[in-house]
Write a protein that holds these residues in place. Structure first.
Motif, short mmCIF file in Angstrom:
data_model
loop_
_atom_site.label_atom_id
_atom_site.label_comp_id
_atom_site.label_asym_id
_atom_site.label_seq_id
_atom_site.Cartn_x
_atom_site.Cartn_y
_atom_site.Cartn_z
N LEU A 165 0.83 -1.22 0.00
CA LEU A 165 0.00 0.00 0.00
C LEU A 165 0.86 1.26 0.00
CD1 LEU A 165 -2.78 1.31 -0.02
CD2 LEU A 165 -2.80 1.13 2.47
N PRO A 166 1.88 1.38 0.87
CA PRO A 166 2.73 2.58 0.80
C PRO A 166 3.45 2.72 -0.54
CG PRO A 166 3.07 1.44 2.88
CD PRO A 166 2.22 0.55 2.03
N TRP A 167 3.97 1.61 -1.06
CA TRP A 167 4.68 1.67 -2.33
C TRP A 167 3.75 2.10 -3.46
CZ3 TRP A 167 3.94 -1.57 -6.67
CH2 TRP A 167 4.87 -1.37 -7.70
N THR A 168 2.56 1.50 -3.53
CA THR A 168 1.61 1.83 -4.59
C THR A 168 1.12 3.27 -4.45
OG1 THR A 168 0.89 -0.48 -4.56
CG2 THR A 168 -0.49 1.05 -5.77
N SER A 169 0.90 3.74 -3.24
CA SER A 169 0.46 5.13 -3.01
C SER A 169 1.52 6.12 -3.47
CB SER A 169 0.13 5.34 -1.54
OG SER A 169 -0.95 4.53 -1.15
N LYS A 170 2.77 5.83 -3.15
CA LYS A 170 3.87 6.72 -3.59
C LYS A 170 3.98 6.72 -5.11
CE LYS A 170 6.67 6.31 0.55
NZ LYS A 170 7.88 5.72 1.14
#
Length: 186
Positions: A165-170
């Motif tokens: 989730l953090p990677w995809t959001s960034k």
């Protein structure tokens, strides 16, 4: 985004009486349409509020570089639009520049709630299927089903929460804030 290529903002604050609101907003719309066609334009945002006996309008223009903002600010089209806008009586007009907050204020820098939900659903399905496949390969058939389910859900939640989730959001934020360069004639 490299430090020298981060977005820059131009902020205009105007105060005017109620009777000029429609004319000023119409002139501002023309200014925004003109800016939208400029190289390096990232977006703009308006905030109109009633302040006692007058309105206060804060308009923020965002460009991908100081060079493109300066090109826009020195253009004859902008000067013509501002002359039209400035013909309406106003109490105060300020043109401050704020560069350091541009990453926080960019109109395309946030991931919306619906985008987060879509990302979560995607990763739940993909990782759930992948983890199920690996569990079938690695865990013995005698492994208790309830423990297997709790284990797979726990691993899925940890991977999504701390990695995917953090990677995809960034990644999505980078895609949304990526400067678009328009070529003449396109």
């Amino acid at each position: 985004m490299p430090n020298d290529a981060r977005p820059v903002l131009s902020i205009i604050v105007r105060r005017f009486e109620d009777e000029f609101k429609d004319d000023i907003m119409q002139s501002l719309e023309q200014l925004q349409k003109a800016a939208a066609n400029e190289e390096g334009y990232l977006g703009d945002h308006n905030s109109l509020s009633k302040q006692g006996d007058c309105y206060e309008l804060v308009n923020v223009f965002s460009f991908d570089s100081r060079k493109n903002l300066e090109r826009w600010e020195s253009s004859d089209l902008r000067k013509d639009c501002l002359a039209d806008l400035d013909q309406h009586p106003q109490k105060v007009t300020k043109h401050p520049h704020v560069d350091e907050f541009s990453l926080f204020l960019s109109p395309r820098s946030r991931v919306s709630k619906i985008e987060i939900v879509v990302i979560l659903i995607f990763w739940i399905l993909v990782l759930g299927a992948a983890l199920g496949y690996f569990a079938d390969l690695l865990l013995p058939e005698t492994f208790p089903a309830a423990v297997r389910t709790v284990l797979l859900i726990s691993i899925n939640v940890v991977l999504i929460s701390y990695v995917f989730l953090p990677w995809t959001s960034k990644l999505l934020t980078r895609l949304k804030t990526r400067p678009t360069h328009k070529r003449p004639g396109t």
